[in-house]
Scaffold this motif. Structure first.
Motif, PDB file in Angstrom:
ATOM      1  N   ASP A 166      44.485  54.783  60.861  1.00 23.37           N
ATOM      2  CA  ASP A 166      44.376  53.934  59.672  1.00 23.37           C
ATOM      3  C   ASP A 166      43.440  54.517  58.616  1.00 23.37           C
ATOM      4  OD1 ASP A 166      42.231  53.576  61.261  1.00 23.37           O
ATOM      5  OD2 ASP A 166      42.353  51.394  61.371  1.00 23.37           O
ATOM      6  N   LEU A 167      43.366  55.853  58.573  1.00 18.31           N
ATOM      7  CA  LEU A 167      42.758  56.520  57.425  1.00 18.31           C
ATOM      8  C   LEU A 167      43.882  56.952  56.501  1.00 18.31           C
ATOM      9  CD1 LEU A 167      40.154  58.899  59.108  1.00 18.31           C
ATOM     10  CD2 LEU A 167      39.750  56.652  58.098  1.00 18.31           C
ATOM     11  N   ASN A 201      40.268  57.365  52.261  1.00 16.66           N
ATOM     12  CA  ASN A 201      40.325  55.917  52.129  1.00 16.66           C
ATOM     13  C   ASN A 201      40.163  55.314  53.514  1.00 16.66           C
ATOM     14  OD1 ASN A 201      42.039  53.155  51.792  1.00 16.66           O
ATOM     15  ND2 ASN A 201      41.065  53.774  49.892  1.00 16.66           N
ATOM     16  N   LEU A 202      39.075  54.575  53.691  1.00 18.10           N
ATOM     17  CA  LEU A 202      38.717  54.022  55.002  1.00 18.10           C
ATOM     18  C   LEU A 202      39.626  52.844  55.354  1.00 18.10           C
ATOM     19  CD1 LEU A 202      34.836  54.091  54.563  1.00 18.10           C
ATOM     20  CD2 LEU A 202      36.262  55.676  55.867  1.00 18.10           C
ATOM     21  N   PRO A 203      39.593  52.422  56.618  1.00 17.59           N
ATOM     22  CA  PRO A 203      40.410  51.266  57.001  1.00 17.59           C
ATOM     23  C   PRO A 203      40.057  49.982  56.246  1.00 17.59           C
ATOM     24  CG  PRO A 203      39.705  52.465  58.941  1.00 17.59           C
ATOM     25  CD  PRO A 203      38.970  53.075  57.777  1.00 17.59           C
ATOM     26  N   THR A 204      38.961  49.990  55.519  1.00 14.90           N
ATOM     27  CA  THR A 204      38.607  48.849  54.682  1.00 14.90           C
ATOM     28  C   THR A 204      39.150  48.966  53.268  1.00 14.90           C
ATOM     29  OG1 THR A 204      36.564  50.004  54.170  1.00 14.90           O
ATOM     30  CG2 THR A 204      36.470  48.361  55.916  1.00 14.90           C
ATOM     31  N   GLY A 205      39.934  50.021  52.994  1.00 17.68           N
ATOM     32  CA  GLY A 205      40.506  50.191  51.662  1.00 17.68           C
ATOM     33  C   GLY A 205      39.562  50.837  50.673  1.00 17.68           C
ATOM     34  N   VAL A 206      38.369  51.186  51.126  1.00 17.62           N
ATOM     35  CA  VAL A 206      37.360  51.773  50.243  1.00 17.62           C
ATOM     36  C   VAL A 206      37.426  53.298  50.338  1.00 17.62           C
ATOM     37  CG1 VAL A 206      34.870  52.015  49.872  1.00 17.62           C
ATOM     38  CG2 VAL A 206      35.851  49.795  50.463  1.00 17.62           C
ATOM     39  N   ASN A 207      37.282  53.964  49.196  1.00 14.89           N
ATOM     40  CA  ASN A 207      37.186  55.422  49.204  1.00 14.89           C
ATOM     41  C   ASN A 207      35.770  55.844  49.554  1.00 14.89           C
ATOM     42  OD1 ASN A 207      39.808  55.790  48.538  1.00 14.89           O
ATOM     43  ND2 ASN A 207      39.437  56.537  46.468  1.00 14.89           N
TER      44      ASN A 207
END
Lengths: 284, 482
Positions: B211-212, B246-252
Motif C-alpha cells: 500500500d505504498l 505516498n504513504l498508506p495514509t495518502g501523505v507524500n
C-alpha cells in the motif's frame, strides 16, 4: 446499440477482493474466495466512454456542471472547501478515453481549492438497474472522491427525502478503503447506512477499479471489481425506503468536509480522479 | 554530516559498548558451519540471508551496534519494561543533555556482519515513541560505516515523535541494489532545547508493503530550475537527492537518499556533463537539460542549463595605486592594509548579484555576476572619511557600455547616532556612463567627495551600493584618499 451483459454464477478467484469481514475470518489461511452471485441479465441503456479530444469538456448532452460552493455557499452542506468550476484545469477529457476531475490547491473566488463536479440531472435518470463506472481515484488527507446518485425529484422533494445512493466514496487518507452507502429520511449524513470495503493488497489510487451497484425494488447490491460486498434492503434502513423512483448520476472530487476532514500540509496537490467509463443497464 | 565526525573512535567505543549490550553475534558461526558443502558444477554468486527482522523483542543474530563518535555511547540499551504491542521489550535511547560529559547527542548504526539480501523488500519499518514530543534529527537505512560513500543511505530527517507509538516507513528506493546490505538501521538524535529525553523503537523490520504508491526520485527539491548564465568550469550540484513516496495514509513523504540510487544524464554532453554524484560540470557555450532517473523512471526536478561559455575576465590586473598609505583609507586593495568590511554582498531582497573573489595574475579582485544591485556593509566598523577628499575604485566589465548603460555607486552615512535610521542618515548616489565607462578596459573612477552632494556627513560611513545595467563587474582598489 443493445449490449447484453450477463452475470453468471461465476466463482471469483481473486486475491484482491476480500470484504473486511472475510478478511478477519480468512487472514490466517490462503483460501480462494468463491462467491455465488445473483443471476441477473442486463441490457445496456446509457453509457459514456469519455472518448474525445484531450482538453475538451464532457458531452453536454449527457453531463452538466455544478459550479461554486453549493446552493447555500456552505460547501454543499458538508463544509467542503473547494469551488467547483467548469474550467478544463478542473474537468476535461484526457484524450485517451478518460474523464479527469482534478482538485487543485489554488485561491479561486474566495475558496482555497478548486475541483470538478458533473451530473446527469435533467439529462438522464433511471430507477433500478446496474450502474457501474471504472475509476482511478485520487489520494491524500482531505480528498473525497465520489461516484453517486441523487433522486431526480430533488427540486420538489428536498434531500434527504429524495434519497441518495453512494456507489463509491473514499477518504484520501485511507487509499485502500472504499465505502458504499445510502442516505434517506432519518438516516442521512453521519447516520447513513454504510459499509467499508478494504483491499488487502494495493490501493484504489494506483489502478482502475470497477465500482457498481445493482438496484432492484427492495435491494441495493454493492460491488467492487464484481465482488459483492454489501446488500442493503428495506429492513436495514431506519426509515422510509425512498429508492423506488429515478435517480441521476454524479461524479465529483471534494476537498475537505465533514466526511473526510481537512487536507494537511502533507496532502499532495493536484489530485485527479480518472473515469474510464460509466454504464447504466436495465434488467431484462 | 556532522554526526559522523571522528568515526575512527567508533571501534574503540564499540568494544566498550558491547560489554553493556545484551546480545551476541551468531551469524558468523552459522555461515562457517554451512560452508563445507561445495557444489563445483556452475558456481553461483553467493546469496545472503533474506531475514526481515532487525529487532523484534530481541536482536537477530548477525547484528552489531556501533555508536557514532562524540555521541553518548551508552545512549542505547534494550528496555525490558516497554514494548510495542503485547510485549515489554524494545530498544531505548537516552538522549543526553546538551553539555553532558558522556557525549552531546545519541547516535549509532546497526550492522549486519554478513550482509542481508533485501531485494525482496521495499521498506524498512518500525514503531517509535518518546518520553516527550520531540524531533529526531535523523533515522535511516544504509549506514554501513563505509566512510567514503554510504551508497545505499536513505535518511528520514526531522522525524516528529510524541508519547504514542507510531509507525515509521522508510522506503527502499531501489531494492535491486541491495543484494548484500550491511547498514540496516541508524539514528541520530540531539537534545530538545538543550535537555535530554528518551525514545523507544520496536518492531524494526524490512517489509514488502503493497500500500505504498508513487515512489519517485527527486532532485533539486522537485523544481524545474533554470540557470541561464553558467560559465565554463562551473560546478553545479543537483542536490538535494530525495525519494518521494505516498504513504498508506495518502501523505507524500520525502527522505534524503544517496545519489548512487540515481542515474544522471545531460541532453547535450558537449555543453555540460554530470557525474555519478550529481555534480554538473559546464564545458562549453550552449544549452542542455540535466535530468535523472531512479529505477529507470524520470525523477521530479530538472535543470535547464544555458552556458555562456568562456567568461570575460580582465587580461591584466588593475593599475596598482601609488598614493601614500598615510593618506588612504582602503576598503579593498592589495596595495594597502584594508579596513574590516562586514560583507561585500548583503544579499538584500531582490538582489541577484553573486560575488566571488578571484585573482588576476596575483592581484585580488572582487567579481560580481548578475549584478542588478548589491549592498556592501561595514556597519561594525564605520568609516570616518571626514578628512578625505576623494573616493576611488577601478572597475572592469566585458558588457556593452554604450548609453544608456551605466554603473552607479551610492555611499550611505549613518550620522551622529551611528545606527541605521534615526533621521540623521545621509546618502548620495553617483552614476558613471560613457565616456568614463568603457568595456574590456580597467576604468578608474576617481570622484571628489564633494560631488556626493547629499552626503553631508561622512564620519560614520556604513554602507555602499553598486547598481546599474552592466551585470558583470570586476572591482578593485576601493579606497578613500586625501
Amino acid at each position: 446499440m443493445i449490449t447484453i451483459y450477463k452475470q453468471l454464477k461465476t466463482p471469483l478467484f481473486t486475491t484482491l477482493s476480500f470484504t473486511l469481514l472475510l478478511l478477519l475470518s480468512l487472514s490466517s489461511c490462503k483460501k480462494e474466495v468463491v462467491q455465488t452471485l445473483p443471476e441477473r441479465e442486463w441490457t445496456l441503456v446509457w453509457s459514456d466512454d469519455f472518448s474525445g479530444a484531450a482538453g475538451s469538456k464532457p458531452d453536454n448532452t449527457k453531463w452538466s456542471f455544478d459550479i461554486g460552493r453549493g446552493p447555500g455557499g456552505d460547501g454543499w452542506g458538508n463544509q467542503e472547501l473547494q469551488y467547483y468550476t467548469d474550467r478544463s484545469s478542473n474537468v476535461q477529457l484526457d484524450g485517451s478515453g478518460s474523464l479527469v476531475l482534478t482538485a487543485r490547491s489554488e485561491s479561486f473566488a474566495g475558496a482555497g481549492y478548486t475541483s470538478g463536479r458533473i451530473k446527469t440531472k435533467d439529462l438522464y435518470a433511471q430507477a433500478y438497474g446496474r450502474f457501474e463506472a471504472r475509476i482511478k481515484t485520487p489520494t491524500g488527507p482531505g480528498l473525497w472522491p465520489a461516484f453517486w446518485m441523487l433522486g431526480s425529484n430533488i427540486d420538489a422533494v428536498p434531500w434527504p427525502q429524495c434519497g441518495e445512493i453512494d456507489i463509491m466514496e473514499q477518504r484520501g487518507q485511507h487509499p485502500s478503503i472504499t465505502y458504499g452507502s445510502v442516505h434517506g429520511p432519518g438516516f442521512s449524513g453521519r447516520t447513513s447506512i454504510s459499509k467499508a470495503y478494504a483491499l488487502t493488497s494495493g490501493r484504489f489510487d494506483t489502478d482502475y477499479h470497477v465500482y457498481a451497484i445493482e438496484w432492484g425494488v427492495d435491494f441495493i447490491d454493492y460491488y467492487v471489481d464484481n465482488f459483492l460486498y454489501y446488500r442493503i434492503t428495506p429492513k436495514d434502513v431506519d426509515g422510509e425506503w425512498v429508492y423506488n423512483h429515478p435517480f441521476y448520476l454524479l461524479f465529483n472530487v471534494a476537498v475537505g468536509g465533514n466526511f473526510v476532514g481537512f487536507p494537511t500540509t502533507g496532502t499532495p496537490f493536484p489530485q485527479s480522479m480518472y473515469i474510464d467509463y460509466v454504464k447504466v443497464y436495465k434488467q431484462l | 554530516m556532522a554526526y559522523y565526525e571522528n568515526i575512527k573512535e567508533i571501534n574503540m567505543k564499540k568494544n566498550q559498548l558491547l560489554k553493556n549490550v545484551l546480545f551476541n553475534i551468531f551469524g558468523l558461526l552459522i555461515l562457517t558451519t554451512f560452508g563445507c558443502k561445495r557444489d563445483v558444477g556452475g558456481l553461483q554468486s553467493p546469496t545472503f540471508p533474506t531475514t526481515a527482522e532487525v529487532f523484534i523483542d530481541g536482536f537477530t543474530g548477525d547484528l552489531s551496534y556501533a555508536a557514532y563518535g562524540t555521541s553518548d555511547v551508552r545512549a542505547f540499551q534494550v528496555d525490558n519494561q516497554v514494548g510495542y504491542g503485547n510485549t515489554t521489550i524494545s530498544m531505548r535511547y537516552d538522549v543526553p543533555d546538551a553539555n553532558s560529559p558522556n557525549g552531546s547527542y545519541a547516535g549509532g548504526t546497526y550492522l549486519s556482519e554478513i550482509g542481508r539480501d533485501l531485494r525482496g523488500y521495499n521498506a524498512l519499518t518500525f514503531y517509535i515513541k518518546a518520553s516527550q514530543a520531540a524531533t529526531i534529527a535523523e533515522v535511516g537505512f544504509g549506514d554501513d560505516l563505509d566512510l567514503g560513500t554510504k551508497q545505499h543511505q536513505v535518511a528520514l530527517k526531522n522525524l516528529q515523535v510524541n508519547s504514542s507509538w507510531k509507525k515509521v516507513i522508510i522506503p527502499l528506493p531501489d531494492p535491486s541494489k541491495l543484494s548484500r546490505e550491511k547498514g540496516l538501521f541508524y539514528y541520530a538524535a540531539a537534545p530538545e532545547n538543550g535537555r535530554g529525553y528518551s525514545f523507544w523503537i520496536d518492531e524494526v523490520k524490512f517489509e514488502k508493503l503493497t500500500d505504498l504508491s508513487g515512489l519517485t526520485g527527486v532532485i533539486l527539491n522537485g523544481d524545474n530550475r533554470t540557470i541561464s548564465n553558467a560559465e565554463n568550469g562551473d560546478k553545479i550540484s543537483l542536490s538535494p537527492f530525495e525519494v518521494s513516496v505516498n504513504l498508506p495514509t495518502g501523505v507524500n513523504q520525502r527522505a534524503s537518499i544517496s545519489p548512487y540510487y540515481l542515474t544522471f544524464s545531460s541532453s547535450v554532453p558537449s555543453v555540460a556533463t554530470v557525474n555519478e554524484l550529481g555534480i554538473v560540470s559546464v564545458l562549453s557555450a550552449g544549452t542542455t537539460v540535466i535530468t535523472a532517473t531512479m529505477n529507470g523512471n524520470i525523477t521530479l526536478g530538472k535543470l535547464n542549463l544555458t552556458s555562456i561559455g568562456l567568461a570575460g575576465f580582465p587580461p591584466t590586473p588593475a593599475p596598482t595605486p601609488t598614493r601614500n598609505a598615510a593618506n588612504v583609507i582602503s576598503m579593498y586593495s592589495n596595495a594597502y592594509t584594508n579596513v574590516a568590511i562586514d560583507t561585500w554582498n548583503t544579499r538584500w531582497l531582490f538582489s541577484t548579484a553573486e560575488e566571488s573573489f578571484v585573482k588576476i595574475n596575483t592581484d585580488d579582485v572582487i567579481r560580481y555576476k548578475t549584478l542588478n544591485f548589491v549592498g556592501i556593509e561595514f556597519t561594525s566598523n564605520t568609516i570616518n572619511a571626514s578628512t578625505m577628499t576623494n573616493f576611488h575604485l577601478n572597475i572592469w566589465t566585458p558588457d556593452n557600455t554604450t548609453l544608456p548603460n551605466n554603473f552607479k555607486i551610492k555611499l550611505i552615512d549613518f550620522g551622529a547616532n551611528n545606527t541605521f535610521g534615526g533621521g540623521d542618515d545621509k546618502e548620495h548616489e553617483i552614476t558613471i556612463t560613457r565616456p568614463t565607462l568603457v568595456s574590456n578596459n580597467w576604468v578608474t573612477i576617481d570622484v571628489p567627495l564633494s560631488s556626493f552632494t547629499g552626503l553631508t556627513t561622512r564620519s560614520n560611513l556604513a554602507q555602499m551600493v553598486f547598481s546599474g545595467t552592466i551585470p558583470n563587474v570586476f572591482v578593485d582598489n576601493v579606497y578613500f584618499y586625501k
